[in-house]
Design a protein around this motif. Structure first.
Motif, PDB file in Angstrom:
ATOM      1  N   ASP A 229      41.351  39.035  45.601  1.00 23.23           N
ATOM      2  CA  ASP A 229      40.236  39.311  44.734  1.00 23.23           C
ATOM      3  C   ASP A 229      40.068  40.932  44.244  1.00 23.23           C
ATOM      4  OD1 ASP A 229      37.983  39.147  43.292  1.00 23.23           O
ATOM      5  OD2 ASP A 229      36.507  38.522  44.884  1.00 23.23           O
ATOM      6  N   LYS A 236      36.426  45.490  41.449  1.00 24.44           N
ATOM      7  CA  LYS A 236      35.783  46.305  42.598  1.00 24.44           C
ATOM      8  C   LYS A 236      36.439  47.623  42.834  1.00 24.44           C
ATOM      9  CE  LYS A 236      35.695  41.710  45.304  1.00 24.44           C
ATOM     10  NZ  LYS A 236      34.207  41.614  45.493  1.00 24.44           N
ATOM     11  N   MET A 244      40.201  42.106  50.602  1.00 23.98           N
ATOM     12  CA  MET A 244      40.203  41.029  49.900  1.00 23.98           C
ATOM     13  C   MET A 244      41.322  40.300  49.985  1.00 23.98           C
ATOM     14  SD  MET A 244      37.414  40.204  48.733  1.00 23.98           S
ATOM     15  CE  MET A 244      36.049  40.847  50.076  1.00 23.98           C
ATOM     16  N   LYS A 246      41.864  38.401  52.302  1.00 26.81           N
ATOM     17  CA  LYS A 246      41.010  37.401  53.116  1.00 26.81           C
ATOM     18  C   LYS A 246      40.225  36.512  52.017  1.00 26.81           C
ATOM     19  CE  LYS A 246      36.527  39.266  53.875  1.00 26.81           C
ATOM     20  NZ  LYS A 246      35.843  37.987  53.119  1.00 26.81           N
ATOM     21  N   ASP A 247      40.337  36.574  50.993  1.00 29.07           N
ATOM     22  CA  ASP A 247      39.458  35.776  49.884  1.00 29.07           C
ATOM     23  C   ASP A 247      39.890  34.234  49.876  1.00 29.07           C
ATOM     24  OD1 ASP A 247      36.914  35.807  48.671  1.00 29.07           O
ATOM     25  OD2 ASP A 247      37.714  36.444  46.752  1.00 29.07           O
ATOM     26  N   ASN A 304      30.189  38.204  35.137  1.00 29.13           N
ATOM     27  CA  ASN A 304      30.818  39.295  36.032  1.00 29.13           C
ATOM     28  C   ASN A 304      31.947  38.282  36.449  1.00 29.13           C
ATOM     29  OD1 ASN A 304      31.635  40.660  38.322  1.00 29.13           O
ATOM     30  ND2 ASN A 304      29.559  41.632  38.495  1.00 29.13           N
ATOM     31  N   ALA A 307      32.426  37.191  40.160  1.00 26.81           N
ATOM     32  CA  ALA A 307      31.888  35.948  40.665  1.00 26.81           C
ATOM     33  C   ALA A 307      32.875  34.776  40.235  1.00 26.81           C
ATOM     34  CB  ALA A 307      30.489  35.683  39.864  1.00 26.81           C
ATOM     35  N   GLU A 308      33.978  34.947  40.793  1.00 27.82           N
ATOM     36  CA  GLU A 308      34.921  34.099  40.506  1.00 27.82           C
ATOM     37  C   GLU A 308      35.131  32.996  41.382  1.00 27.82           C
ATOM     38  OE1 GLU A 308      35.350  36.449  42.295  1.00 27.82           O
ATOM     39  OE2 GLU A 308      36.622  35.509  43.970  1.00 27.82           O
ATOM     40  N   LEU A 334      32.265  33.575  49.667  1.00 31.21           N
ATOM     41  CA  LEU A 334      31.951  33.522  48.156  1.00 31.21           C
ATOM     42  C   LEU A 334      31.122  34.717  48.028  1.00 31.21           C
ATOM     43  CD1 LEU A 334      31.945  31.183  46.112  1.00 31.21           C
ATOM     44  CD2 LEU A 334      29.735  30.379  46.752  1.00 31.21           C
ATOM     45  N   THR A 335      30.358  35.314  48.847  1.00 32.15           N
ATOM     46  CA  THR A 335      29.544  36.255  48.547  1.00 32.15           C
ATOM     47  C   THR A 335      29.348  37.605  49.452  1.00 32.15           C
ATOM     48  OG1 THR A 335      27.423  35.408  49.414  1.00 32.15           O
ATOM     49  CG2 THR A 335      28.071  34.930  47.149  1.00 32.15           C
ATOM     50  N   GLY A 336      29.212  38.715  49.248  1.00 32.60           N
ATOM     51  CA  GLY A 336      28.815  39.732  49.941  1.00 32.60           C
ATOM     52  C   GLY A 336      27.228  39.620  50.351  1.00 32.60           C
ATOM     53  N   ALA A 337      26.704  39.023  49.733  1.00 37.65           N
ATOM     54  CA  ALA A 337      25.361  38.696  49.836  1.00 37.65           C
ATOM     55  C   ALA A 337      25.034  38.151  51.441  1.00 37.65           C
ATOM     56  CB  ALA A 337      24.619  38.124  48.815  1.00 37.65           C
ATOM     57  N   SER A 394      26.672  34.635  37.461  1.00 43.02           N
ATOM     58  CA  SER A 394      25.933  35.438  38.412  1.00 43.02           C
ATOM     59  C   SER A 394      24.431  35.438  38.293  1.00 43.02           C
ATOM     60  CB  SER A 394      26.646  36.924  38.280  1.00 43.02           C
ATOM     61  OG  SER A 394      25.817  37.758  39.259  1.00 43.02           O
ATOM     62  N   TRP A 423      32.659  34.467  56.157  1.00 44.48           N
ATOM     63  CA  TRP A 423      33.309  35.851  55.942  1.00 44.48           C
ATOM     64  C   TRP A 423      34.657  35.648  56.246  1.00 44.48           C
ATOM     65  CZ3 TRP A 423      32.935  40.854  59.441  1.00 44.48           C
ATOM     66  CH2 TRP A 423      32.914  42.003  58.569  1.00 44.48           C
TER      67      TRP A 423
HETATM   68  N1  BES Z   1      35.063  37.365  47.602  1.00 46.95           N
HETATM   69  C1  BES Z   1      33.949  38.050  47.073  1.00 46.95           C
HETATM   70  C2  BES Z   1      32.723  38.049  48.024  1.00 46.95           C
HETATM   71  C3  BES Z   1      32.978  38.747  49.434  1.00 46.95           C
HETATM   72  C4  BES Z   1      32.785  40.139  49.311  1.00 46.95           C
HETATM   73  C5  BES Z   1      33.004  38.107  50.591  1.00 46.95           C
HETATM   74  C6  BES Z   1      32.884  41.019  50.386  1.00 46.95           C
HETATM   75  C7  BES Z   1      32.973  38.897  51.650  1.00 46.95           C
HETATM   76  C8  BES Z   1      33.025  40.198  51.576  1.00 46.95           C
HETATM   77  C9  BES Z   1      33.245  37.268  45.759  1.00 46.95           C
HETATM   78  O1  BES Z   1      34.225  36.919  44.832  1.00 46.95           O
HETATM   79  C10 BES Z   1      32.458  38.149  45.016  1.00 46.95           C
HETATM   80  O2  BES Z   1      33.055  39.212  44.646  1.00 46.95           O
HETATM   81  N2  BES Z   1      31.322  38.108  44.925  1.00 46.95           N
HETATM   82  C11 BES Z   1      30.270  38.795  44.390  1.00 46.95           C
HETATM   83  C12 BES Z   1      29.398  38.042  43.594  1.00 46.95           C
HETATM   84  C13 BES Z   1      28.616  39.093  42.548  1.00 46.95           C
HETATM   85  C14 BES Z   1      29.394  39.568  41.427  1.00 46.95           C
HETATM   86  C15 BES Z   1      27.482  38.193  41.982  1.00 46.95           C
HETATM   87  C16 BES Z   1      29.715  39.763  45.248  1.00 46.95           C
HETATM   88  O3  BES Z   1      29.374  39.295  46.512  1.00 46.95           O
HETATM   89  O4  BES Z   1      29.519  40.886  44.860  1.00 46.95           O
END
Ligand code: BES
Ligand code: MN
Ligand code: ZN
Length: 454
Positions: A229, A236, A244, A246-247, A304, A307-308, A334-337, A394, A423
Motif C-alpha cells: 500500500d 503515504k 505496508m 503487511k497490508d 482518498n 482508503a483502498e 483497514l485503518t491506522g485509526a 473516506s 494490525w
Molecule cells: N493499510 C492502511 C491502514 C493501515 C495503516 C493499517 C497503518 C495499519 C497501519 C489503509 O489502506 C489506509 O491507508 N487507511 C487510511 C484511511 C484514510 C485515508 C481514510 C488511514 O488509516 O490513514
C-alpha cells in the motif's frame, strides 16, 4: 509435527514456570538447590525472568521462567525466543493451560529466515503425541504460515504470490480455486478491485477457494490482500509506507483460518475470498474525484486513494453475500485509526450480531487472545455522504476505524457478519521480536472449533 515441537525427545531440559505469586508461595523446591540458585540470581517469577541451571556435563538441565502476573497467554514466547537449540519439557506449568504454553512456545521460537544465508534450528517443546499433538501442531503451523506470508516482502508476495499460496492450499486439501485476473475483473463484476490494482505491474485479482460439503453450514472468510500500500496518488509519507508489505495481513488471516478449518476437517462448507491487488502509482492509477461502480451497484466517489482496502473489500463482501452463507468473517489491515483507538495488541471487532460477539469474546478469554468489540455506529454513515455519488470512500479522521466499518456494512446483506480491523504486525515488546503477527487468529479459530467442531 511443527518444527518447534517434538513428541518423544531423547533428553529434555526441564522447564519450571512460575508466576510471581506462585513462586512466593512455593512450598517444595522444584529441584535440589533451586531456591538457592534462584535467590542468587534474583529470580522472583517476574515476567520474562530466566534462570538456566546446568547439569554435570554443562548442558542445560533445568530452566526457571517467570510469568509475572500470569495474565499474558503468550508469556512463554519470551522464553523460547532466547533458548538455544535443544529439547525442553514443561515440569511446572505455573497454572498456564498447556495449549497456551504450546502456542506461546511456537510463537517465540518462530524465525523468518527465508532471506538469511544462514539458518538456525529452533528449540523444541515436548508436546503430547497423537491427536492432541497434531492439533497443537496445526495451530502453530498456521500461525507461522501467516507470519511468513506477512513478512515476505511485497516484491515476492505479489497478488500472484497470494494466488500461489491459495493454489497450494487448494491442492493440499482438495479444494477448488477460481481466479479472476486483470482486465477480466471488469466483465466479471469486480470494478473496485480492478480500479485499486490496475496501476501495478502485477495484475490485481479476485480469488475464491471452495471446500467441503454443501450440506454443511456455509462459512465465508474474506481477506484484504493489498500486497503493498503506497497510498496510490494520495501517496503515504515514508514512515507510513515502511511496513505496508503487511497490508495483505487480512488475507493472511483468512488463509490461515482456512488452513485450520480444512486441516481439522471441520464439518463446514468453506468459502475463502481474497481481493489481491497492489495499491501502486502509474499513469493508470485511480484518482481522487473518480467515481467507481461496485459489484453491489453502489457508486463510490474517491476522496482518498489511500482508503483502498474498503474498496477491494466492498466487492469481496458483496460477492460473499451472494452465496448466502450462515456466517461471514472479514479480516483487514483497514485503518491506522484502529491502532490509535486500541493500540498495538487489541484486535477491534465489529458486528451487529450479539451472539456472535459473545462467542468471539468468550473464545478470546479462553485463548488469551485479545479482541475488543467496537461500535458499528450507523449514524456515522452521514460522514460517508458524497455530493456526487452514493458514498465517498473516506469519512475523515474522526472515528476512522468505525466509519471504515460502516462503509463495509453498506456492501453486506447477510445473516451474520463480523469485521476485524487488525494490525497483523507487532513491535518488539514483551521479549518478542518485531514483524508480522496473528491478531485474533487463535480467538476466532477457537470460536469456530467450538461452534462447528464434532
Ligand atoms: N493499510 C492502511 C491502514 C493501515 C495503516 C493499517 C497503518 C495499519 C497501519 C489503509 O489502506 C489506509 O491507508 N487507511 C487510511 C484511511 C484514510 C485515508 C481514510 C488511514 O488509516 O490513514
Ligand atoms: Mn491505504
Ligand atoms: Zn491499505
Amino acid at each position: 509435527m511443527h518444527k518447534s515441537f517434538i513428541a518423544k525427545p531423547k533428553h529434555a531440559a526441564r522447564v519450571h514456570l512460575f508466576t510471581s505469586a506462585g513462586f512466593k508461595a512455593l512450598q517444595d523446591d522444584p529441584f535440589p538447590s533451586a531456591r538457592a540458585i534462584a535467590s542468587a540470581q534474583d529470580f522472583t517469577g517476574g515476567a520474562g525472568q530466566v534462570v538456566l541451571v546446568p547439569g554435570d556435563d554443562g548442558s542445560i538441565q533445568s530452566v526457571l521462567f517467570g510469568l509475572g502476573g500470569g495474565k499474558d497467554a503468550l508469556a512463554v514466547a519470551a522464553l523460547s525466543a532466547r533458548m538455544p537449540e535443544g529439547d525442553y519439557e514443561i515440569a511446572d506449568d505455573g497454572g498456564q493451560p498447556f495449549e497456551h504454553i504450546a502456542a506461546a512456545w511456537a510463537d517465540g521460537a518462530y524465525r523468518f529466515e527465508r532471506y538469511r544465508t544462514t539458518r538456525t534450528k529452533p528449540p523444541r517443546l515436548k508436546v503430547p503425541g497423537g491427536k492432541e499433538g497434531e492439533r497443537l501442531s496445526r495451530q502453530a503451523d498456521a500461525a507461522a504460515h501467516l507470519r511468513d506470508m506477512v513478512n515476505t516482502p511485497a516484491a515476492d508476495m505479489t497478488p500472484e504470490g497470494l494466488q500461489t499460496e491459495m493454489a497450494a492450499l487448494a491442492n493440499r486439501f482438495g479444494a477448488e480455486l477460481r481466479a479472476t485476473v486483470g482486465e477480466a475483473l471488469l466483465p466479471a463484476g469486480y470494478p473496485m478491485v480492478h480500479a485499486v490494482g490496475r496501476a501495478a505491474a502485477v495484475a490485481p485479482r479476485f480469488l475464491e477457494l471452495e471446500w467441503g460439503k454443501s450440506s454443511h453450514p456455509k462459512i465465508a472468510l474474506v481477506g484484504k490482500g493489498i500486497t503493498f500500500d503506497s497510498g496510490g496518488l494520495n501517496i503515504k509519507a515514508g514512515d507510513g509506507m515502511r511496513i505496508m508489505k503487511k497490508d495483505m495481513g487480512g488475507a493472511a488471516h483468512a488463509i490461515a483460518l482456512a488452513e485450520l478449518i480444512m486441516g481439522a476437517d471441520l464439518p463446514v462448507h468453506l468459502m475463502l475470498y481474497v481481493s489481491a491487488a497492489e495499491n501502486a502509482i502509474s499513469g493508470s492509477s485511480f484518482r481522487p474525484g473518480d467515481i467507481l461502480s461496485s459489484r453491489k451497484g453502489l457508486t463510490v466517489e474517491i476522496d482518498n486513494t489511500d482508503a483502498e482496502g474498503r474498496l477491494v473489500l466492498g466487492d469481496a463482501l458483496a460477492r460473499a453475500c451472494e452465496g448466502n452463507p450462515d456466517l461471514i468473517l472479514d479480516f483487514a489491515t483497514l485503518t491506522g485509526a484502529a491502532r490509535v483507538a486500541l493500540g498495538a495488541d487489541l484486535a477491534p471487532l465489529y458486528t451487529d450480531d450479539d451472539q456472535l460477539a459473545a462467542d468471539i469474546l468468550a473464545a478470546s478469554a479462553r485463548t488469551g487472545d485479545p479482541v475488543w468489540r467496537m461500535p458499528l455506529w450507523d449514524p456515522y454513515l452521514a460522514d460517508l455522504k458524497s455530493p456526487v455519488a452514493d458514498l465517498v470512500n473516506s469519512g475523515g479522521s474522526f472515528g476512522g476505524s468505525i466509519t471504515a466499518a460502516v462503509f463495509l456494512k453498506q456492501f453486506v446483506d447477510a445473516k451474520s457478519w463480523a469485521h476485524f480491523d487488525i494490525w497483523a504486525w507487532r513491535k518488539a515488546k514483551y521479549g518478542r521480536p518485531e514483524g508480522g503477527a496473528p491478531c485474533s487468529l487463535r480467538a476466532v479459530w477457537s470460536m469456530l472449533e467450538t461452534r462447528y467442531g464434532a
